[in-house]
Write a protein that holds these residues in place. Structure first.
Motif, mmCIF file in Angstrom:
data_model
loop_
_atom_site.group_PDB
_atom_site.id
_atom_site.type_symbol
_atom_site.label_atom_id
_atom_site.label_comp_id
_atom_site.label_asym_id
_atom_site.label_seq_id
_atom_site.Cartn_x
_atom_site.Cartn_y
_atom_site.Cartn_z
ATOM 1 N N ALA A 253 0.859 -1.183 0.000
ATOM 2 C CA ALA A 253 0.000 0.000 0.000
ATOM 3 C C ALA A 253 0.896 1.234 0.000
ATOM 4 O O ALA A 253 1.828 1.330 0.800
ATOM 5 N N ARG A 254 0.635 2.171 -0.888
ATOM 6 C CA ARG A 254 1.448 3.379 -0.980
ATOM 7 C C ARG A 254 0.584 4.605 -0.699
ATOM 8 O O ARG A 254 -0.525 4.721 -1.218
ATOM 9 N N VAL A 255 1.126 5.486 0.120
ATOM 10 C CA VAL A 255 0.471 6.743 0.427
ATOM 11 C C VAL A 255 1.407 7.866 -0.015
ATOM 12 O O VAL A 255 2.536 7.968 0.482
ATOM 13 N N TYR A 256 0.938 8.698 -0.950
ATOM 14 C CA TYR A 256 1.708 9.853 -1.414
ATOM 15 C C TYR A 256 1.118 11.095 -0.759
ATOM 16 O O TYR A 256 -0.063 11.406 -0.942
ATOM 17 N N VAL A 257 1.934 11.798 0.018
ATOM 18 C CA VAL A 257 1.524 13.058 0.636
ATOM 19 C C VAL A 257 2.322 14.166 -0.054
ATOM 20 O O VAL A 257 3.509 14.345 0.221
ATOM 21 N N CYS A 258 1.663 14.878 -0.961
ATOM 22 C CA CYS A 258 2.359 15.848 -1.816
ATOM 23 C C CYS A 258 1.823 17.256 -1.569
ATOM 24 O O CYS A 258 0.623 17.442 -1.372
ATOM 25 N N HIS A 259 2.712 18.233 -1.596
ATOM 26 C CA HIS A 259 2.296 19.618 -1.395
ATOM 27 C C HIS A 259 3.054 20.533 -2.353
ATOM 28 O O HIS A 259 4.127 20.181 -2.855
ATOM 29 N N THR A 260 2.484 21.693 -2.590
ATOM 30 C CA THR A 260 3.058 22.646 -3.540
ATOM 31 C C THR A 260 3.895 23.723 -2.857
ATOM 32 O O THR A 260 4.276 24.703 -3.500
ATOM 33 N N GLY A 261 4.180 23.543 -1.572
ATOM 34 C CA GLY A 261 5.031 24.497 -0.866
ATOM 35 C C GLY A 261 6.493 24.283 -1.214
ATOM 36 O O GLY A 261 6.862 23.382 -1.986
ATOM 37 N N PRO A 262 7.377 25.117 -0.648
ATOM 38 C CA PRO A 262 8.812 24.961 -0.907
ATOM 39 C C PRO A 262 9.305 23.591 -0.467
ATOM 40 O O PRO A 262 8.903 23.073 0.579
ATOM 41 N N GLY A 263 10.169 23.003 -1.273
ATOM 42 C CA GLY A 263 10.760 21.720 -0.914
ATOM 43 C C GLY A 263 12.000 21.902 -0.056
ATOM 44 O O GLY A 263 12.447 23.029 0.197
ATOM 45 N N LEU A 264 12.543 20.792 0.390
ATOM 46 C CA LEU A 264 13.759 20.838 1.200
ATOM 47 C C LEU A 264 14.983 21.012 0.318
ATOM 48 O O LEU A 264 15.041 20.516 -0.813
ATOM 49 N N GLU A 265 15.979 21.728 0.841
ATOM 50 C CA GLU A 265 17.234 21.878 0.127
ATOM 51 C C GLU A 265 17.966 20.542 0.092
ATOM 52 O O GLU A 265 17.852 19.726 1.001
ATOM 53 N N ALA A 266 18.731 20.336 -0.970
ATOM 54 C CA ALA A 266 19.385 19.040 -1.176
ATOM 55 C C ALA A 266 20.310 18.669 -0.023
ATOM 56 O O ALA A 266 20.399 17.495 0.354
ATOM 57 N N ASP A 267 20.993 19.655 0.571
ATOM 58 C CA ASP A 267 21.933 19.332 1.648
ATOM 59 C C ASP A 267 21.239 18.963 2.948
ATOM 60 O O ASP A 267 21.885 18.537 3.914
ATOM 61 N N LYS A 268 19.902 19.119 3.006
ATOM 62 C CA LYS A 268 19.144 18.760 4.202
ATOM 63 C C LYS A 268 18.562 17.347 4.132
ATOM 64 O O LYS A 268 18.119 16.805 5.150
ATOM 65 N N LEU A 269 18.565 16.754 2.947
ATOM 66 C CA LEU A 269 17.865 15.480 2.771
ATOM 67 C C LEU A 269 18.499 14.349 3.569
ATOM 68 O O LEU A 269 17.789 13.465 4.078
ATOM 69 N N SER A 270 19.824 14.358 3.693
ATOM 70 C CA SER A 270 20.478 13.251 4.382
ATOM 71 C C SER A 270 20.138 13.203 5.861
ATOM 72 O O SER A 270 20.271 12.155 6.501
ATOM 73 N N GLU A 271 19.702 14.341 6.432
ATOM 74 C CA GLU A 271 19.385 14.395 7.857
ATOM 75 C C GLU A 271 17.876 14.521 8.114
ATOM 76 O O GLU A 271 17.457 14.781 9.239
ATOM 77 N N LEU A 272 17.078 14.311 7.068
ATOM 78 C CA LEU A 272 15.648 14.561 7.165
ATOM 79 C C LEU A 272 14.976 13.749 8.266
ATOM 80 O O LEU A 272 14.104 14.243 8.977
ATOM 81 N N TRP A 273 15.395 12.490 8.432
ATOM 82 C CA TRP A 273 14.710 11.585 9.358
ATOM 83 C C TRP A 273 15.435 11.463 10.692
ATOM 84 O O TRP A 273 15.089 10.608 11.507
ATOM 85 N N CYS A 274 16.441 12.297 10.922
ATOM 86 C CA CYS A 274 17.225 12.194 12.156
ATOM 87 C C CYS A 274 16.529 12.915 13.309
ATOM 88 O O CYS A 274 15.881 13.951 13.112
#
Length: 348
Positions: free
Chosen positions: A274-295
């Motif tokens: 089962a897949r749930v996509y939660v999508c929004h049109t607001g600003p996305g995260l900067e690339a250098d922040k992605l590695s720490e997103l779930w920390c």
């Protein structure tokens, strides 16, 4: 400093068991806390305990990859007895020029579960507080409309209202009472009962109730809500209260990113997972922040706690699922949650 040296320094300030494994997965270092958790004293007892639990850890080693922002985690018993205490073990890959192997962090499983529950409750309360205020404004508005129309109805005794006017006022009062009833149902259902064991739940129904919960805030922020569900039920096994909290975190995070309006779309798909996509049109995260997103304690918000997305990842992975972040089908920002094994409908 060698890995065993920095592991010793780390273990002196953290209340966790620390184990360093070499490339051969034999123990190069175990701190005092790890030995207490494994209930061993001598190096010989430590080696015997490691031989006993290593097969239980094989799936964790298979899933661990170098450079991952979050560890692979699982629970293993400390002994063959059913009464033996369980350990929560996090596995990190060490892939440095001077050393390769694994770092293991050990915690008492019962204690770790209690801490996780406290984090879930704190995150839930932090999310629900502002949402409840929005619903309170709706309730107050409905009550004001009812009070005004009751006052107008009261004038009938003075002969100031026609029969047709009275009918209109009565319909307005009934409409607002129904609105009050719906709002109270949403609020009451927003705090699901915690379950002691997994159960079958309808993922689509859960997502619909979440949309009703965030609707007043979305309206206040001029955010359009769009929910796409598959036909029929989508039954999963798990803890619906925890999945509710995880998805609510994603909805609130998305609304936080759209302070000036936009669209929040949730799409639920039925597949092998089962897949749930939660999508929004607001600003996305900067690339250098992605590695720490779930920390834990990492946040891109000025006053964020860095707990919400950590708790979300923890809940999803505890259900055997995966969570990721990236561009959505329309180029917007999208969280993707995968939950395994949709089950055919059955009555509990």
């Amino acid at each position: 400093m060698s890995p065993c040296g920095w592991a010793f320094r780390l273990s002196e300030v953290l209340d966790v068991g620390v184990v360093v494994l070499g490339q051969d997965r034999r123990i190069d270092f175990a701190n005092r806390r790890a030995r207490r958790l494994l209930d061993v004293g001598s190096d010989t007892e430590l080696e015997q305990a490691w031989i006993r639990i290593q097969p239980e850890l094989a799936p964790l080693f298979d899933r661990a990859v170098p450079g991952a922002s979050s560890p692979v985690e699982g629970s293993v018993p400390t002994g063959p007895s059913p009464e033996a205490a369980a350990l929560r073990i996090q596995v990190y890959v060490i892939d440095e020029d001077e050393y390769s192997g694994h770092l293991l962090l050990l915690k008492n499983a019962d204690r770790a579960d209690a801490i996780d529950a406290s984090l879930r409750h704190a995150t839930r309360n932090r999310n629900l507080g502002p949402l409840y205020r929005d619903h309170a404004h709706d309730l107050k508005g409905a009550m004001n409309v009812i009070a005004m129309n009751v006052e107008l109805l009261a004038r009938r005794n003075d002969g100031d209202s026609s029969q047709s006017d009275m009918t209109v006022r009565s319909a307005v009062v009934r409409r607002e009472l129904n609105r009050l009833d719906r709002t109270l149902d949403v609020v009451l259902n927003s705090h699901p009962v915690e379950r002691e064991s997994p159960q079958v739940y309808d993922l689509g129904l859960l997502c619909r109730s979440l949309f009703e919960l965030v609707a007043p805030r979305a309206s206040r922020q001029h955010v359009r809500l769009d929910l796409a569900l598959p036909s029929g039920r989508l039954d999963l096994d798990g803890f619906p209260d925890r999945i509710h909290d995880a998805l609510l975190n994603l909805l609130v995070t998305s609304l936080d990113a759209m302070t000036e309006g936009g669209t929040l779309k949730v799409t639920v798909e039925r597949s092998t997972a089962a897949r749930v996509y939660v999508c929004h049109t607001g600003p996305g995260l900067e690339a250098d922040k992605l590695s720490e997103l779930w920390c834990l304690h990492d946040s891109s918000k000025a006053r964020g706690t860095g707990v919400g997305l950590y708790v979300t990842r923890m809940i999803v992975e505890a259900h055997g699922g995966r969570i990721s972040y990236g561009p959505g089908p329309s180029g917007d920002s999208c969280f993707i949650v995968e939950l395994p094994s949709p089950q055919p409908h059955s009555d509990l």
